[in-house]
Design an enzyme around this catalytic site. Structure first.
Site, PDB file in Angstrom:
ATOM      1  N   HIS A  73       0.832  -1.214   0.000  1.00 41.09           N
ATOM      2  CA  HIS A  73       0.000   0.000   0.000  1.00 41.09           C
ATOM      3  C   HIS A  73       0.864   1.261   0.000  1.00 41.09           C
ATOM      4  O   HIS A  73       1.861   1.325   0.719  1.00 41.09           O
ATOM      5  CB  HIS A  73      -0.929   0.009   1.217  1.00 41.09           C
ATOM      6  CG  HIS A  73      -2.037  -0.997   1.092  1.00 41.09           C
ATOM      7  ND1 HIS A  73      -1.814  -2.347   1.167  1.00 41.09           N
ATOM      8  CD2 HIS A  73      -3.358  -0.831   0.846  1.00 41.09           C
ATOM      9  CE1 HIS A  73      -2.965  -2.973   0.984  1.00 41.09           C
ATOM     10  NE2 HIS A  73      -3.908  -2.086   0.779  1.00 41.09           N
ATOM     11  N   SER A  97      -6.637   4.152  -5.592  1.00 46.84           N
ATOM     12  CA  SER A  97      -6.069   4.846  -4.444  1.00 46.84           C
ATOM     13  C   SER A  97      -6.199   6.367  -4.606  1.00 46.84           C
ATOM     14  O   SER A  97      -6.477   7.084  -3.637  1.00 46.84           O
ATOM     15  CB  SER A  97      -4.602   4.432  -4.268  1.00 46.84           C
ATOM     16  OG  SER A  97      -4.108   4.944  -3.074  1.00 46.84           O
ATOM     17  N   GLU A 119      -9.726   7.237  -3.650  1.00 44.31           N
ATOM     18  CA  GLU A 119      -9.967   7.020  -2.223  1.00 44.31           C
ATOM     19  C   GLU A 119      -9.330   8.131  -1.381  1.00 44.31           C
ATOM     20  O   GLU A 119      -9.957   8.668  -0.458  1.00 44.31           O
ATOM     21  CB  GLU A 119      -9.423   5.641  -1.826  1.00 44.31           C
ATOM     22  CG  GLU A 119     -10.251   4.523  -2.418  1.00 44.31           C
ATOM     23  CD  GLU A 119      -9.522   3.189  -2.528  1.00 44.31           C
ATOM     24  OE1 GLU A 119     -10.155   2.230  -2.986  1.00 44.31           O
ATOM     25  OE2 GLU A 119      -8.337   3.114  -2.180  1.00 44.31           O
ATOM     26  N   GLN A 120      -8.096   8.459  -1.712  1.00 44.99           N
ATOM     27  CA  GLN A 120      -7.398   9.492  -0.933  1.00 44.99           C
ATOM     28  C   GLN A 120      -8.084  10.848  -1.124  1.00 44.99           C
ATOM     29  O   GLN A 120      -8.182  11.651  -0.204  1.00 44.99           O
ATOM     30  CB  GLN A 120      -5.915   9.533  -1.326  1.00 44.99           C
ATOM     31  CG  GLN A 120      -5.226   8.193  -1.022  1.00 44.99           C
ATOM     32  CD  GLN A 120      -3.738   8.313  -0.771  1.00 44.99           C
ATOM     33  OE1 GLN A 120      -3.245   9.341  -0.337  1.00 44.99           O
ATOM     34  NE2 GLN A 120      -3.009   7.230  -1.024  1.00 44.99           N
ATOM     35  N   PHE A 129       1.182   2.670   7.398  1.00 48.43           N
ATOM     36  CA  PHE A 129      -0.137   2.791   8.031  1.00 48.43           C
ATOM     37  C   PHE A 129      -1.202   2.639   6.951  1.00 48.43           C
ATOM     38  O   PHE A 129      -1.171   3.352   5.948  1.00 48.43           O
ATOM     39  CB  PHE A 129      -0.251   4.167   8.688  1.00 48.43           C
ATOM     40  CG  PHE A 129      -1.616   4.490   9.211  1.00 48.43           C
ATOM     41  CD1 PHE A 129      -2.111   3.857  10.342  1.00 48.43           C
ATOM     42  CD2 PHE A 129      -2.406   5.449   8.591  1.00 48.43           C
ATOM     43  CE1 PHE A 129      -3.378   4.163  10.839  1.00 48.43           C
ATOM     44  CE2 PHE A 129      -3.664   5.771   9.082  1.00 48.43           C
ATOM     45  CZ  PHE A 129      -4.150   5.118  10.208  1.00 48.43           C
ATOM     46  N   VAL A 130      -2.131   1.703   7.159  1.00 45.74           N
ATOM     47  CA  VAL A 130      -3.205   1.489   6.186  1.00 45.74           C
ATOM     48  C   VAL A 130      -4.552   1.686   6.877  1.00 45.74           C
ATOM     49  O   VAL A 130      -4.806   1.120   7.945  1.00 45.74           O
ATOM     50  CB  VAL A 130      -3.132   0.071   5.552  1.00 45.74           C
ATOM     51  CG1 VAL A 130      -4.334  -0.176   4.647  1.00 45.74           C
ATOM     52  CG2 VAL A 130      -1.839  -0.088   4.757  1.00 45.74           C
ATOM     53  N   ILE A 131      -5.384   2.480   6.231  1.00 39.86           N
ATOM     54  CA  ILE A 131      -6.746   2.713   6.724  1.00 39.86           C
ATOM     55  C   ILE A 131      -7.640   2.904   5.506  1.00 39.86           C
ATOM     56  O   ILE A 131      -7.173   3.388   4.459  1.00 39.86           O
ATOM     57  CB  ILE A 131      -6.795   3.953   7.666  1.00 39.86           C
ATOM     58  CG1 ILE A 131      -8.125   4.050   8.400  1.00 39.86           C
ATOM     59  CG2 ILE A 131      -6.483   5.249   6.907  1.00 39.86           C
ATOM     60  CD1 ILE A 131      -8.125   5.059   9.564  1.00 39.86           C
ATOM     61  N   CYS A 132      -8.910   2.506   5.626  1.00 40.27           N
ATOM     62  CA  CYS A 132      -9.834   2.653   4.502  1.00 40.27           C
ATOM     63  C   CYS A 132     -10.198   4.130   4.360  1.00 40.27           C
ATOM     64  O   CYS A 132     -10.994   4.656   5.142  1.00 40.27           O
ATOM     65  CB  CYS A 132     -11.075   1.792   4.737  1.00 40.27           C
ATOM     66  SG  CYS A 132     -12.265   1.936   3.404  1.00 40.27           S
ATOM     67  N   ALA A 133      -9.606   4.776   3.364  1.00 41.72           N
ATOM     68  CA  ALA A 133      -9.764   6.228   3.229  1.00 41.72           C
ATOM     69  C   ALA A 133     -11.197   6.606   2.865  1.00 41.72           C
ATOM     70  O   ALA A 133     -11.661   7.689   3.213  1.00 41.72           O
ATOM     71  CB  ALA A 133      -8.784   6.758   2.181  1.00 41.72           C
TER      72      ALA A 133
HETATM   73  N1  LIG Z   1      -1.953   3.674   3.196  1.00 42.88           N
HETATM   74  C1  LIG Z   1      -3.254   3.450   2.906  1.00 42.88           C
HETATM   75  O1  LIG Z   1      -4.095   3.309   3.793  1.00 42.88           O
HETATM   76  N2  LIG Z   1      -3.585   3.385   1.608  1.00 42.88           N
HETATM   77  C2  LIG Z   1      -4.863   3.115   1.174  1.00 42.88           C
HETATM   78  N3  LIG Z   1      -6.047   3.349   1.877  1.00 42.88           N
HETATM   79  C3  LIG Z   1      -7.049   3.451   0.991  1.00 42.88           C
HETATM   80  O2  LIG Z   1      -8.244   3.599   1.254  1.00 42.88           O
HETATM   81  N4  LIG Z   1      -6.548   3.356  -0.281  1.00 42.88           N
HETATM   82  C4  LIG Z   1      -5.194   3.210  -0.224  1.00 42.88           C
HETATM   83  O3  LIG Z   1      -4.410   3.132  -1.138  1.00 42.88           O
END
Ligand SMILES: NC(=O)N[C@H]1NC(=O)NC1=O
Length: 175
Positions: free
Chosen positions: A70, A87, A90-91, A122-126
């Site tokens: 990610h 991505s 999402e971002q 760090f990964v989170i559902c953006a």
């Molecule tokens: N670092 C990270 O959380 N990346 C991701 N999150 C998201 O929702 N899309 C991504 O690429």
């Protein structure tokens, strides 16, 4: 934009399946390649569950590897416009393309501390979080232990994946 019915998904050969689902887990075609052999899928939930099971069954180092696929939120690739299409959207939906200089330097600093501590980003559902929730989440999750944090990251990967699959596969109304 949902466009494929599950019956059509079940007709895809492995190459086509990887082409369509190769980025539902970010930069991890292996996940799509692995779950293809579980078809036919009864419905979209079954497909989601099969991917979740694949992720859960990975050893610790495999889970860390998935997280490492990610990109950083608002990181180097985002600044260079080199994120995947998914991505990027999402971002943007979390407002990460609209950060002030202060917010960007806070996020960059916390991302860096996180990577130094855990060895993966760090990964989170953006799509399910706005920038304030992301900054708070990052601050809180920095306090976790490594194994706990790997599991938290993988749970976020599953959420990202479910939303990406919902953009691809129509979910039939259950009568
Ligand atoms: N670092 C990270 O959380 N990346 C991701 N999150 C998201 O929702 N899309 C991504 O690429």
């Amino acid at each position: 934009m949902a466009s494929l019915a599950i019956a059509e998904v079940n007709k895809l050969d492995s190459e086509e399946f990887i082409e369509v689902f190769g980025n539902v887990v970010e930069n991890c075609k292996l996940a799509a390649a692995a779950v293809w052999s579980h078809k036919p899928f009864q419905d979209v939930d079954h497909l989601n569950q099969t991917i979740a099971d694949f992720l859960d069954a990975l050893p610790q180092k495999g889970k860390e590897g998935v997280l490492r696929c990610h990109p950083d939120l608002a990181g180097r690739l985002a600044q260079a416009g080199q994120l995947t299409t998914e991505s990027t959207q999402e971002q943007k939906s979390a407002g990460l393309d609209q950060l002030t200089q202060d917010e960007l330097s806070t996020l960059t600093d916390l991302n860096q501390q996180y990577k130094v501590k855990f060895g993966f980003p760090f990964v989170i559902c953006a799509r399910l979080n706005k920038k304030a929730a992301i900054l708070n989440g990052l601050t809180e999750r920095l306090k976790h232990g490594a194994e706990e944090e790997t599991l938290a990251g993988v749970e976020e990967v599953k959420k990202i994946c479910r939303l990406r699959i919902a953009d691809i596969v129509t979910s039939e109304a259950k009568l």
